[in-house]
Design an enzyme around this catalytic site. Structure first.
Site, PDB file in Angstrom:
ATOM      1  N   LYS B  96      21.018  14.420  21.292  1.00 12.73           N
ATOM      2  CA  LYS B  96      21.549  13.874  20.047  1.00 12.73           C
ATOM      3  C   LYS B  96      20.379  13.326  19.244  1.00 12.73           C
ATOM      4  O   LYS B  96      19.634  12.464  19.722  1.00 12.73           O
ATOM      5  CB  LYS B  96      22.542  12.753  20.342  1.00 12.73           C
ATOM      6  N   GLY B 157      27.723  -0.091  15.226  1.00 11.50           N
ATOM      7  CA  GLY B 157      28.080  -1.405  15.763  1.00 11.50           C
ATOM      8  C   GLY B 157      28.947  -2.246  14.843  1.00 11.50           C
ATOM      9  O   GLY B 157      29.314  -3.361  15.180  1.00 11.50           O
ATOM     10  N   ALA B 183      29.769   6.393  15.252  1.00 17.92           N
ATOM     11  CA  ALA B 183      29.396   5.083  14.698  1.00 17.92           C
ATOM     12  C   ALA B 183      30.457   4.500  13.773  1.00 17.92           C
ATOM     13  O   ALA B 183      30.982   5.164  12.889  1.00 17.92           O
ATOM     14  CB  ALA B 183      28.068   5.141  13.955  1.00 17.92           C
ATOM     15  N   GLY B 184      30.729   3.249  14.002  1.00 14.96           N
ATOM     16  CA  GLY B 184      31.625   2.506  13.124  1.00 14.96           C
ATOM     17  C   GLY B 184      33.061   2.418  13.606  1.00 14.96           C
ATOM     18  O   GLY B 184      33.834   1.602  13.114  1.00 14.96           O
ATOM     19  N   ASN B 205      31.179   3.118  21.189  1.00 11.74           N
ATOM     20  CA  ASN B 205      30.527   2.330  22.226  1.00 11.74           C
ATOM     21  C   ASN B 205      30.881   0.859  22.065  1.00 11.74           C
ATOM     22  O   ASN B 205      31.552   0.269  22.897  1.00 11.74           O
ATOM     23  CB  ASN B 205      29.010   2.529  22.177  1.00 11.74           C
ATOM     24  N   THR B 206      30.424   0.266  20.942  1.00  2.00           N
ATOM     25  CA  THR B 206      30.621  -1.169  20.731  1.00  2.00           C
ATOM     26  C   THR B 206      32.088  -1.572  20.857  1.00  2.00           C
ATOM     27  O   THR B 206      32.405  -2.623  21.416  1.00  2.00           O
ATOM     28  CB  THR B 206      30.091  -1.557  19.341  1.00  2.00           C
TER      29      THR B 206
END
Lengths: 417, 256
Positions: B96, B157, B183-184, B205-206
């Site tokens: 990635k 994040g 993301a987000g 993830n976050t």
């Protein structure tokens, strides 16, 4: 009561004593601290001007509880919000600030805490900085490590599992010259995955050379951002030149360093103004160099050899915590390092709120890792310490304690590319 | 539904949840694989390159595809070096691309990403570039040999969801490769929304790492992603705007 810094050693010659006293008592005897010395590079930059304009205009007593409440309600912390959070009006809101700070830290760093250890390779110094244990008039055992001794110390540290090292020297351009420091970096790169430097400020091309030798992160403490106060504390030597020191991080970035670290030494001057200036130094440089990695430290004054009365004045743990929370809320993406100047209890608490990096297995002396952490008897061949540390936990214990707090110790998050 | 597979670089995956690398912990990997059903787990090479006794590589369960990322790279050259290092470390051919020259928002540098994609695709990597959702850049990435495109929903994040929804929608419409929202994504509902729009997969993830109950949140993501995918395949019905479905036609007065 203000700190009393001046201590006369019986080992000084009458001529040295006379010069020392004259430096201490007669400002006209001292060099102009705003004037560059020969060989010091002058860069074009507006960062200093911007930081100083804010610092000069900052009156922390003007902020009210209402300003603080508003600051805590705003999703993005503005410059004015940050000034309110640093003010005395924010002290009753410490718990709310800590909660907000913890939230920001979690968003940007998760539950990780990075580990590093400092390695002092020399304590010779040509400066007279009145609060520092290494100052040239302080009678201490001076020493610099030979390459063989460095190798031994690095091995002891690397064997403990440590992967990041911060190499420090006293500020002697003759005893620990650029070449000596460069060789130390090369050696360190064979033992560690990340090498940082905390040495006297140098020119852009010198930073480039040190970067090529393996250093990737440069820490320079401005000590105090108030030039008038600075003048009364740094009485002679290269370090006396305030603006050259201020631009050190920018030169380091131009020289190819990946990241830079900043700090004031809290307790020397108005700590709220110094905290403001430190954070704004980061803020404005980050805008100019968006790819750079930045971090803040927050050291407080500590006792030194031959002067055990030195203390951080009005910067108690509550104030320190307030500053760190304000830093985190204003600059959520920057690293925050808390050194072994602070107690184990404070460090265990602050890593849960704002700090993202702590040192472990620390000695601020020269050549004593082997005896301190390697289980060997001291040989007497050690150089004295820069200041007294308050937390002497080994890496293993630190990792255990950090894990015990529900956090994750990280030894490396770095790749040289 | 049985045959609905996610194909990336010639490999087929059943799960459409990919674990990101931002906040890593062993519990997180376990929950992502066990409870969220992840078959692809991202790994920051800069974190794997360590002598730590608890090396991340040792904790990736068998059957899970590693997706090393180039986080820490500031230009194409650095990303290429990190990708090659990942391959040398035994992480396989998936990579990635993450290139950021902004340490504050961690926004991807699209033009450098195109350059790195081209180089690495030629070297036989299966390249998944993280990007800002720009149609022209997405087309360039296709031409450069990318195996998927990974537009961001919101800054890394931030847990703010599909802030760039309109533009991701354009990519889904126009790009033939899998569009993976990266993301987000902060909530299962946002993951569901992305899948319902036609995203091929979602990376998070976050959102998991900071949840109160990790396994429960991981499982919620799995269900949300499955629900969104099912809805997309079923064909979402018409949307009614309030007041616009009067039974009396406006044109009822017309005689012929």
């Amino acid at each position: 009561m203000e700190n009393r810094f001046f201590v006369d050693s019986e080992h000084l010659s009458p001529e040295a004593l006379e010069k020392k006293h004259r430096l201490e008592t007669d400002p006209s005897f001292r060099k102009n601290h705003m004037e560059y010395l020969p060989g010091m590079e002058r860069i074009q930059s507006d960062v200093c001007e911007k930081v100083m304009a804010h610092m000069r205009a900052y009156d922390s007593s003007k902020y009210t509880a209402r300003d603080v409440r508003m600051a805590l309600e705003h999703p993005n912390c503005s410059l004015e919000d940050f000034k309110a959070l640093l003010s005395p009006a924010a002290e009753p809101f410490l718990e709310q600030m800590a909660r907000r700070a913890r939230n920001e830290t979690g968003k940007h760093f998760g539950n990780t805490v990075y580990m590093f250890t400092p390695l002092y390779i020399a304590n010779y110094c040509e400066n007279y900085c009145v609060y520092c244990g290494f100052n040239c008039y302080n009678h201490i055992r001076r020493m610099k490590l030979t390459p063989e001794q460095m190798e031994r110390e690095m091995k002891v540290i690397a064997d403990s599992g440590m992967e990041e090292i911060l190499i420090l020297t006293g500020e002697s351009r003759t005893q620990s010259d650029l070449n000596y420091i460069g060789e130390a970096c090369k050696l360190a790169r064979t033992h560690f995955r990340m090498v940082g430097l905390e040495i006297y400020p140098v020119n852009t091309e010198d930073y480039r050379y040190l970067h090529e030798c393996g250093a990737d992160y440069v820490t320079v403490f401005q000590e105090t951002y108030d030039p008038d106060k600075y003048e009364t504390l740094h009485l002679s030597g290269h370090k006396r030149v305030w603006p050259y020191r201020f631009d050190a991080q920018e030169r380091a970035l131009r020289g190819g360093m990946r990241g830079v670290a900043f700090s004031a030494l809290l307790g020397l001057s108005d700590f709220r103004k110094d905290a403001l200036a430190s954070a704004l130094h980061v803020y404005f440089l980050q805008r100019k160099y968006p790819r750079a990695e930045m971090s803040l430290s927050c050291p407080r004054l500590r006792p030194i050899i031959n002067n055990d009365r030195i203390n951080p004045q009005d910067v108690h743990e509550r104030q320190l915590c307030q500053i760190l929370c304000a830093y985190r809320i204003f600059l959520p993406y920057v690293g925050i390092t808390v050194s072994s100047r602070e107690s184990a209890a404070f460090r265990n608490g602050i890593v849960k709120i704002a700090a993202t990096k702590v040192s472990a297995g620390v000695s601020t002396g020269i050549g004593d890792h082997e005896s301190k952490y390697g289980g060997k008897e001291p040989t007497g061949e050690q150089g004295d310490e820069q200041f007294e540390i308050a937390d002497n936990r080994s890496l293993e214990r630190m990792c255990g304690d950090i894990s015990g707090e529900g956090l994750q110790p990280v030894l490396n998050d770095y790749l040289y590319v | 539904m049985e045959k609905d597979k996610l194909i990336i670089g010639g490999r087929a995956f059943t799960s459409r949840f990919i674990l990101g690398s931002g906040k890593y912990s062993l519990n997180l990997i376990e929950a992502a694989v066990k409870d969220a059903g992840a078959e692809i787990v991202t790994l920051a090479v800069r974190r794997a390159n360590t002598g730590e006794q608890e090396n991340i590589l040792d904790f990736i369960p068998k059957g899970v595809t590693l997706l090393p990322n180039t986080s820490g790279a500031r230009d194409a050259g650095e990303a290429v070096r990190i990708a090659r290092l990942a391959r040398a470390l035994g992480c396989g051919d998936f990579v990635k691309i993450e290139i950021m020259r902004d340490s504050k928002y961690l926004l991807p540098d699209n033009s450098e990403t195109v350059k790195a994609t081209e180089i690495l695709a030629k070297e036989g990597f299966t390249v998944l570039p993280y990007m800002y959702p720009d149609l022209n850049v997405a087309r360039d990435l296709v031409n450069a040999g990318a195996a998927a495109v990974m537009p961001l929903g919101a800054p890394i994040g931030s847990n703010r969801g599909l802030v760039t929804k309109e533009f991701i929608g354009i990519l889904i419409e126009e790009i033939d490769l899998p569009v993976i929202v990266d993301a987000g994504i902060g909530r299962p509902s946002q993951a569901c929304e992305a899948m319902e729009m036609g995203a091929a997969a979602v990376m998070a993830n976050t959102a998991l790492a900071t949840a109160g109950n990790l396994p429960a949140m991981a499982s919620a993501f799995r269900l949300a992603i499955e629900a969104g995918r099912k809805a997309y395949l079923a064909g979402v019905g018409r949307e009614l705007v309030r007041g616009a479905s009067s039974s009396d036609p406006l044109t009822g007065f017309l005689r012929d």
